[in-house]
Write an enzyme that holds these catalytic residues in place. Structure first.
Site, PDB file in Angstrom:
ATOM      1  N   ASP A  35      -5.296  -8.349   1.158  1.00 47.85           N
ATOM      2  CA  ASP A  35      -4.777  -8.273  -0.324  1.00 47.85           C
ATOM      3  C   ASP A  35      -3.840  -9.675  -0.513  1.00 47.85           C
ATOM      4  OD1 ASP A  35      -6.870  -6.460  -0.527  1.00 47.85           O
ATOM      5  OD2 ASP A  35      -5.812  -5.196  -1.605  1.00 47.85           O
ATOM      6  N   GLU A  82       0.884  -1.112   0.002  1.00 44.41           N
ATOM      7  CA  GLU A  82       0.083   0.071  -0.061  1.00 44.41           C
ATOM      8  C   GLU A  82       0.817   1.210   0.033  1.00 44.41           C
ATOM      9  OE1 GLU A  82      -3.138  -0.197  -0.483  1.00 44.41           O
ATOM     10  OE2 GLU A  82      -3.148  -2.410  -0.397  1.00 44.41           O
ATOM     11  N   HIS A  95      -7.664  -3.440   0.337  1.00 45.91           N
ATOM     12  CA  HIS A  95      -6.811  -2.409   0.255  1.00 45.91           C
ATOM     13  C   HIS A  95      -5.972  -2.256   1.689  1.00 45.91           C
ATOM     14  CE1 HIS A  95      -8.558  -1.430  -3.514  1.00 45.91           C
ATOM     15  NE2 HIS A  95      -9.551  -0.890  -2.784  1.00 45.91           N
TER      16      HIS A  95
END
EC number: 3.1.13.-
Length: 224
Positions: free
Chosen positions: A187, A25, A182
């Site tokens: 993920d 991220e 996210h």
């Protein structure tokens, strides 16, 4: 001919590569200028039947590097509204990468593989941030291939006709919670499960082991 049992090993299945599922991220799309904020890695193992499974998971929230760009839209997208909050428990890029690389090297060696390779959804993005962070930290022994990857967006497009992670997972019969999306941890776990599903279904359909698989076509030393 390659022995059938030998073919059902991680080493032979991916030509000497050790696949590691990665998700990051970030605070933008530019790996050189935008902050890496979270990273997760999931290693994989192969059982005696040649089926692939998630193995170890390692996850870190990451402090923005000095001078990093923080795009407001990216922070809103990830939900990391304050990257400098002490509540995140974030560590430096250097610490996160060294710990991940230590685990990868240990399990790569145990699997008798020659090199690690990144598996990711839209893999070029994650690969670029990992490599840029490694360069910033002056890490010379990066275990991953410098450009090759396995991209689950491409693979799931072929296998399931879907390229969006959530849709690909659901089409594959997996659960996917959009509220958890996210997060690098969630993920990565879902991407690992998706990759294993694709590999295992291909095997179940007779795609592996190859019928005419000789040693000349399985040179583990040739990893370009």
């Amino acid at each position: 001919m390659t022995d059938k049992n030998d073919a059902l090993t991680l080493k032979k299945r991916f030509r000497g590569y050790f696949p590691v599922v990665i998700d990051v991220e970030t605070a933008g799309f530019n790996a050189q200028t935008d902050a890496l904020l979270e990273i997760c890695a999931v290693t994989l193992s192969m059982d005696e039947n040649g089926d692939l499974h998630p193995a170890s998971t390692i996850h870190f929230h990451v402090e923005p590097f000095e001078g990093a760009n923080l795009e407001k839209a990216a922070l809103e997208f990830t939900g990391i509204y304050d990257p400098f909050s002490p509540l995140r428990g974030a560590v430096s890029e250097d610490h996160a990468l060294k710990e991940i690389y230590k685990l990868v090297r240990k399990e790569q060696k145990a699997a008798d593989c020659s090199r690690a390779i990144i598996v990711a959804h839209n893999a070029h993005f994650d690969h670029s941030f990992v490599m840029a962070a490694s360069e910033r930290c002056k890490l010379k022994r990066v275990p991953f291939h410098p450009f090759a990857t396995f991209d689950t967006a491409t693979l799931s497009g072929l296998a399931f006709g879907q390229t969006v992670l959530a849709k690909a997972c659901k089409t594959a019969g997996m659960e996917f919670d959009n509220r958890e999306a996210h997060s690098a941890l969630y993920d990565t776990q879902k991407t690992a499960e998706l990759f294993c599903t694709i590999v295992n279904q291909w095997k179940a359909l007779g795609g592996w082991p190859l019928v005419n698989d000789d040693e000349d076509n399985n040179n583990d030393a040739d990893l370009d």
